[in-house]
Motif scaffolding. Structure first.
Motif, short mmCIF file in Angstrom:
data_model
loop_
_atom_site.label_atom_id
_atom_site.label_comp_id
_atom_site.label_asym_id
_atom_site.label_seq_id
_atom_site.Cartn_x
_atom_site.Cartn_y
_atom_site.Cartn_z
N TRP A 13 2.78 1.52 11.83
CA TRP A 13 1.91 2.45 11.10
C TRP A 13 0.71 1.70 10.53
O TRP A 13 -0.43 2.18 10.63
CB TRP A 13 2.70 3.14 9.99
CG TRP A 13 1.91 4.20 9.27
CD1 TRP A 13 1.51 5.41 9.76
CD2 TRP A 13 1.44 4.14 7.92
NE1 TRP A 13 0.82 6.11 8.80
CE2 TRP A 13 0.77 5.36 7.65
CE3 TRP A 13 1.53 3.19 6.90
CZ2 TRP A 13 0.19 5.64 6.42
CZ3 TRP A 13 0.95 3.48 5.68
CH2 TRP A 13 0.29 4.68 5.44
N ALA A 14 0.93 0.53 9.96
CA ALA A 14 -0.17 -0.26 9.41
C ALA A 14 -1.17 -0.64 10.49
O ALA A 14 -2.39 -0.61 10.28
CB ALA A 14 0.36 -1.49 8.69
N SER A 15 -0.68 -0.99 11.67
CA SER A 15 -1.58 -1.32 12.80
C SER A 15 -2.43 -0.12 13.18
O SER A 15 -3.61 -0.25 13.50
CB SER A 15 -0.79 -1.81 14.00
OG SER A 15 -0.23 -3.07 13.74
N SER A 16 -1.82 1.07 13.17
CA SER A 16 -2.59 2.28 13.49
C SER A 16 -3.66 2.54 12.43
O SER A 16 -4.75 3.02 12.73
CB SER A 16 -1.67 3.49 13.66
OG SER A 16 -1.19 3.97 12.42
N LEU A 17 -3.36 2.20 11.17
CA LEU A 17 -4.37 2.34 10.11
C LEU A 17 -5.52 1.37 10.31
O LEU A 17 -6.68 1.72 10.07
CB LEU A 17 -3.74 2.09 8.74
CG LEU A 17 -2.73 3.10 8.23
CD1 LEU A 17 -2.23 2.68 6.84
CD2 LEU A 17 -3.31 4.50 8.18
N ALA A 18 -5.21 0.16 10.76
CA ALA A 18 -6.26 -0.82 11.02
C ALA A 18 -7.26 -0.27 12.03
O ALA A 18 -8.47 -0.40 11.86
CB ALA A 18 -5.65 -2.14 11.51
N ALA A 19 -6.75 0.36 13.07
CA ALA A 19 -7.65 0.95 14.09
C ALA A 19 -8.43 2.13 13.50
O ALA A 19 -9.61 2.31 13.79
CB ALA A 19 -6.82 1.41 15.29
N LEU A 20 -7.79 2.91 12.63
CA LEU A 20 -8.43 4.06 12.01
C LEU A 20 -9.54 3.64 11.04
O LEU A 20 -10.61 4.24 11.01
CB LEU A 20 -7.37 4.88 11.27
CG LEU A 20 -7.81 6.16 10.59
CD1 LEU A 20 -8.24 7.20 11.63
CD2 LEU A 20 -6.68 6.70 9.74
N PHE A 21 -9.27 2.60 10.26
CA PHE A 21 -10.23 2.14 9.26
C PHE A 21 -11.33 1.30 9.88
O PHE A 21 -12.36 1.08 9.34
CB PHE A 21 -9.54 1.33 8.14
CG PHE A 21 -8.57 2.15 7.31
CD1 PHE A 21 -8.75 3.50 7.11
CD2 PHE A 21 -7.50 1.52 6.71
CE1 PHE A 21 -7.85 4.24 6.33
CE2 PHE A 21 -6.59 2.24 5.92
CZ PHE A 21 -6.78 3.59 5.72
#
Length: 171
Positions: free
Chosen positions: A163-171
């Protein structure tokens, strides 16, 4: 300006802090500048591009420090992408996960302006040996939902990092 993310958390016994640390580490590994702070210590969101806010569910509500964070930073949070995570379910029973989601939605409805880009629920951790007053009284009450409850840890570290990795891509 480099993308700087704040990972803020509320934690009573340290479990949510451990998840927030894992999220901050994963965001950092994905090339983002990250600050990790207890939500009650955050004074300004001025230097941040995005926020991740985490809170445990205690006795049917998410932690008061997270509610205070939302209240204090209302104006800034309407201008930033914010991801919210909560720890709650102490088992893998689908009904418990549904109940936690309903409670989170109820609590977040008190902040109608708050529109997180992501809301995620992770399993929680419970260890009756670590309970302090007044929580330790609840395990002794026969009518309490945690009476005689065994220790458990339903946090899924692979899911948390993903989930944190997906946030990195989102941010």
């Amino acid at each position: 300006m480099q993308t700087r993310i704040l990972v803020a958390y509320a934690s009573k016994y340290g479990s949510t802090k451990e998840v927030a640390e894992s999220i901050a580490d994963t965001l950092h590994e994905n090339g983002l500048a990250v600050d990790l702070k207890p939500g009650r210590e955050v004074r300004s969101l001025e230097n941040y591009s995005a926020v991740v806010l985490g809170a445990p569910i205690y006795i049917l509500h998410f932690h008061k420090d997270a509610q205070g964070f939302l209240s204090r930073h209302h104006e800034a949070l309407t201008k930033l992408p914010v991801a919210f995570f909560a720890l709650g379910p102490l088992s893998n029973e689908a009904e418990e996960w549904k109940e936690v989601r309903v409670q989170i939605d109820k609590d977040l409805a008190k902040f109608p302006w708050f529109r997180p880009v992501e809301i995620k629920i992770f399993g929680g951790k419970f260890d009756p040996k670590n309970l302090r007053f007044p929580d330790n009284l609840l395990i002794r009450l026969p009518a309490s939902p945690i009476h005689d409850m065994p220790a458990s840890d339903t946090r899924d570290w692979t899911e948390i990092r993903s989930w944190a990795s997906s946030l990195a891509a989102l941010f």
